[in-house]
Scaffold this motif. Structure first.
Motif, PDB file in Angstrom:
ATOM      1  N   ALA A 127      19.388 -24.876 -58.494  1.00  0.00           N
ATOM      2  CA  ALA A 127      18.633 -23.906 -59.285  1.00  0.00           C
ATOM      3  C   ALA A 127      19.319 -22.548 -59.409  1.00  0.00           C
ATOM      4  CB  ALA A 127      17.249 -23.708 -58.674  1.00  0.00           C
ATOM      5  N   THR A 128      20.313 -22.270 -58.569  1.00  0.00           N
ATOM      6  CA  THR A 128      20.898 -20.935 -58.548  1.00  0.00           C
ATOM      7  C   THR A 128      22.400 -21.003 -58.352  1.00  0.00           C
ATOM      8  OG1 THR A 128      20.883 -18.806 -57.386  1.00  0.00           O
ATOM      9  CG2 THR A 128      20.459 -20.743 -56.062  1.00  0.00           C
ATOM     10  N   SER A 129      23.083 -19.973 -58.796  1.00  0.00           N
ATOM     11  CA  SER A 129      24.520 -19.854 -58.548  1.00  0.00           C
ATOM     12  C   SER A 129      24.801 -19.053 -57.282  1.00  0.00           C
ATOM     13  CB  SER A 129      25.214 -19.178 -59.740  1.00  0.00           C
ATOM     14  OG  SER A 129      24.722 -17.861 -59.923  1.00  0.00           O
ATOM     15  N   LEU A 130      23.761 -18.562 -56.626  1.00  0.00           N
ATOM     16  CA  LEU A 130      23.945 -17.798 -55.399  1.00  0.00           C
ATOM     17  C   LEU A 130      24.386 -18.693 -54.254  1.00  0.00           C
ATOM     18  CD1 LEU A 130      20.765 -15.503 -55.307  1.00  0.00           C
ATOM     19  CD2 LEU A 130      23.082 -14.891 -56.044  1.00  0.00           C
ATOM     20  N   PRO A 131      25.130 -18.161 -53.276  1.00  0.00           N
ATOM     21  CA  PRO A 131      25.343 -18.898 -52.034  1.00  0.00           C
ATOM     22  C   PRO A 131      23.990 -19.193 -51.374  1.00  0.00           C
ATOM     23  CG  PRO A 131      26.793 -16.984 -52.143  1.00  0.00           C
ATOM     24  CD  PRO A 131      25.806 -16.842 -53.261  1.00  0.00           C
ATOM     25  N   VAL A 132      23.795 -20.431 -50.953  1.00  0.00           N
ATOM     26  CA  VAL A 132      22.583 -20.839 -50.251  1.00  0.00           C
ATOM     27  C   VAL A 132      22.954 -21.081 -48.793  1.00  0.00           C
ATOM     28  CG1 VAL A 132      20.766 -22.575 -50.045  1.00  0.00           C
ATOM     29  CG2 VAL A 132      21.549 -21.838 -52.315  1.00  0.00           C
ATOM     30  N   THR A 133      22.315 -20.350 -47.890  1.00  0.00           N
ATOM     31  CA  THR A 133      22.634 -20.457 -46.465  1.00  0.00           C
ATOM     32  C   THR A 133      21.384 -20.811 -45.682  1.00  0.00           C
ATOM     33  OG1 THR A 133      22.227 -18.103 -46.004  1.00  0.00           O
ATOM     34  CG2 THR A 133      24.441 -18.715 -46.771  1.00  0.00           C
ATOM     35  N   VAL A 134      21.577 -21.248 -44.448  1.00  0.00           N
ATOM     36  CA  VAL A 134      20.460 -21.648 -43.588  1.00  0.00           C
ATOM     37  C   VAL A 134      20.585 -20.927 -42.256  1.00  0.00           C
ATOM     38  CG1 VAL A 134      19.486 -23.568 -42.243  1.00  0.00           C
ATOM     39  CG2 VAL A 134      20.079 -23.887 -44.659  1.00  0.00           C
ATOM     40  N   LYS A 135      19.458 -20.394 -41.766  1.00  0.00           N
ATOM     41  CA  LYS A 135      19.415 -19.784 -40.441  1.00  0.00           C
ATOM     42  C   LYS A 135      18.538 -20.644 -39.544  1.00  0.00           C
ATOM     43  CE  LYS A 135      18.858 -15.357 -38.087  1.00  0.00           C
ATOM     44  NZ  LYS A 135      18.044 -15.776 -36.931  1.00  0.00           N
ATOM     45  N   SER A 136      19.088 -21.038 -38.407  1.00  0.00           N
ATOM     46  CA  SER A 136      18.378 -21.963 -37.521  1.00  0.00           C
ATOM     47  C   SER A 136      18.497 -21.518 -36.072  1.00  0.00           C
ATOM     48  CB  SER A 136      18.946 -23.378 -37.670  1.00  0.00           C
ATOM     49  OG  SER A 136      20.221 -23.467 -37.046  1.00  0.00           O
ATOM     50  N   ARG A 137      17.857 -22.262 -35.208  1.00  0.00           N
ATOM     51  CA  ARG A 137      18.056 -22.171 -33.762  1.00  0.00           C
ATOM     52  C   ARG A 137      19.026 -23.279 -33.345  1.00  0.00           C
ATOM     53  NH1 ARG A 137      14.725 -18.707 -30.382  1.00  0.00           N
ATOM     54  NH2 ARG A 137      13.578 -17.371 -31.828  1.00  0.00           N
ATOM     55  N   ILE A 138      19.302 -23.359 -32.027  1.00  0.00           N
ATOM     56  CA  ILE A 138      20.134 -24.476 -31.542  1.00  0.00           C
ATOM     57  C   ILE A 138      19.280 -25.712 -31.275  1.00  0.00           C
ATOM     58  CG2 ILE A 138      21.980 -23.050 -30.579  1.00  0.00           C
ATOM     59  CD1 ILE A 138      20.678 -23.452 -27.811  1.00  0.00           C
ATOM     60  N   GLY A 139      17.967 -25.551 -31.304  1.00  0.00           N
ATOM     61  CA  GLY A 139      17.079 -26.675 -31.079  1.00  0.00           C
ATOM     62  C   GLY A 139      15.641 -26.210 -31.099  1.00  0.00           C
ATOM     63  N   VAL A 140      14.720 -27.158 -30.976  1.00  0.00           N
ATOM     64  CA  VAL A 140      13.305 -26.822 -30.979  1.00  0.00           C
ATOM     65  C   VAL A 140      12.573 -27.781 -30.047  1.00  0.00           C
ATOM     66  CG1 VAL A 140      12.888 -28.251 -33.019  1.00  0.00           C
ATOM     67  CG2 VAL A 140      11.266 -26.452 -32.444  1.00  0.00           C
ATOM     68  N   ASP A 141      11.705 -27.228 -29.184  1.00  0.00           N
ATOM     69  CA  ASP A 141      10.942 -28.019 -28.216  1.00  0.00           C
ATOM     70  C   ASP A 141      11.863 -28.947 -27.422  1.00  0.00           C
ATOM     71  OD1 ASP A 141       8.674 -26.685 -28.985  1.00  0.00           O
ATOM     72  OD2 ASP A 141       8.051 -28.199 -30.434  1.00  0.00           O
ATOM     73  N   GLU A 142      11.558 -30.254 -27.417  1.00  0.00           N
ATOM     74  CA  GLU A 142      12.379 -31.176 -26.630  1.00  0.00           C
ATOM     75  C   GLU A 142      13.710 -31.528 -27.297  1.00  0.00           C
ATOM     76  OE1 GLU A 142       9.041 -31.565 -26.894  1.00  0.00           O
ATOM     77  OE2 GLU A 142       8.739 -30.864 -24.835  1.00  0.00           O
ATOM     78  N   MET A 143      13.903 -31.090 -28.528  1.00  0.00           N
ATOM     79  CA  MET A 143      15.154 -31.329 -29.232  1.00  0.00           C
ATOM     80  C   MET A 143      16.167 -30.288 -28.762  1.00  0.00           C
ATOM     81  SD  MET A 143      15.777 -30.990 -33.341  1.00  0.00           S
ATOM     82  CE  MET A 143      17.323 -30.249 -33.862  1.00  0.00           C
ATOM     83  N   GLU A 144      16.945 -30.658 -27.756  1.00  0.00           N
ATOM     84  CA  GLU A 144      17.829 -29.672 -27.154  1.00  0.00           C
ATOM     85  C   GLU A 144      19.248 -30.175 -26.948  1.00  0.00           C
ATOM     86  OE1 GLU A 144      16.498 -30.557 -22.534  1.00  0.00           O
ATOM     87  OE2 GLU A 144      15.885 -28.709 -23.505  1.00  0.00           O
TER      88      GLU A 144
END
Length: 333
Positions: A127-144
């Motif tokens: 939908a866009t010509s802009l750079p699309v980036t993602v900000k996350s953690r290293i994991g969540v709850d038991e997903m470590e």
């Protein structure tokens, strides 16, 4: 899409802090660091007051808009709106652990749904010509496990995202408040370093616990960029040497007084448009931290900015209470 060169050093999106007034102020200290908006939900972008939510001053460039959402169609439409406002990047929040965010099915809970994130990113890129980036953690709850983190990153990268900002703490969605989630889960920088080692084709930006430019420089030996959060808000003048250290600038850093004087015309324009003075001065309280008189500076602004008739001259009155020189260890207040 290539990452912005400004990813080398950026200031994190922070709710209630990195509004347009704060970003304009920070831009007077660093001309190069990438700035982020507070997170804005797709629902707010699509159905709310877009001018209030998204307008910004051209001086803020480079500036990125962070979205919160999970529905691909909504994310795509919101990304189009963001591009129309002239932002330099659109970022998807997959790291915020607040209850409100979880109820909306976005933020850190999306780390457990990499395919959902991938679908949203794919729609945004289309939908866009802009750079699309993602900000996350290293994991969540038991997903470590590192394997879970890598699978999340690879799944989203396969959808076209080339730049990831990774907060090097896990998020606990149950049992910890948002504030505790910024402090209690241990920092595991080695996992972010490993991502860059194993996925060198991606831009990997490290976030979490970075309090000084020296620390940022040390991390840059392992990753492509560093994002600074609370330290850049609470001690904004720490950014004064960033352009020279990380972007090759030759111009001398502005003094604190020069920063304030450059801020005054903006304050006067905003006052003329009806913006309360306190909405702007709250962001500059940390400018003189560590110098004699810093406490008096903060107090003068906090006690007087709300008063009827208060104007930009109040800022200079407050600054007059400070001796602008490095404080001696026994003189800091």
């Amino acid at each position: 899409m290539k990452a912005l060169p400004a990813h080398r050093l950026s200031v994190a999106p922070m709710m209630d802090w990195t509004d347009r007034h704060d970003r304009f102020f920070l831009r007077l200290i660093s001309r190069q660091a990438l700035l982020y908006t507070e997170m804005v939900t797709t629902g707010a972008v699509l159905h709310g007051d877009r001018q209030r939510l998204l307008r910004f001053d051209a001086a803020e460039h480079p500036v990125a808009c962070q979205l919160g959402g999970s529905e691909p169609d909504d994310l795509a439409r919101a990304a189009e709106v963001v591009e129309g406002f002239g932002y330099d990047e659109v970022n998807l929040n997959c790291g915020c652990p607040s209850d409100r965010v979880q109820k909306g099915r976005f933020g850190a809970c999306l780390m457990a749904e990499p395919e959902t994130v991938a679908a949203g990113v794919k729609a945004m890129i289309a939908a866009t010509s802009l750079p699309v980036t993602v900000k996350s953690r290293i994991g969540v709850d038991e997903m470590e496990d590192y394997a879970d983190l890598k699978r999340f990153i690879e799944t989203v990268a396969d959808a076209g995202c080339r730049s990831f900002i990774v907060h090097a703490r896990k998020a606990w969605l149950k049992g910890l408040s948002p504030k505790e989630n910024r402090e209690i889960p241990p920092l595991r920088y080695e996992l972010v370093y490993r991502l860059k080692q194993e996925l060198p084709e991606l831009t990997i930006v490290l976030n979490g616990g970075v309090a000084t430019l020296d620390q940022a420089a040390a991390h840059l030996a392992h990753v492509d960029g560093v994002m600074i959060g609370r330290a850049a808000y609470q001690e904004p003048y720490m950014l004064a040497d960033a352009d020279r250290r990380f972007f090759g600038a030759s111009a001398p850093a502005p003094s604190r007084r020069q920063v304030l004087e450059a801020f005054l015309p903006y304050v006067e324009r905003e006052l003329a448009q009806g913006t309360p003075l306190a909405h702007m001065t709250r962001h500059i309280l940390g400018l003189y931290n560590g110098l004699p008189g810093a406490r008096a500076f903060r107090r003068h602004l906090a006690e007087n900015a709300h008063r009827a008739g208060a104007d930009a001259s109040l800022i200079l009155e407050a600054a007059a209470k400070v001796r602008e020189r490095p404080a001696m260890p026994d003189a800091a207040d």
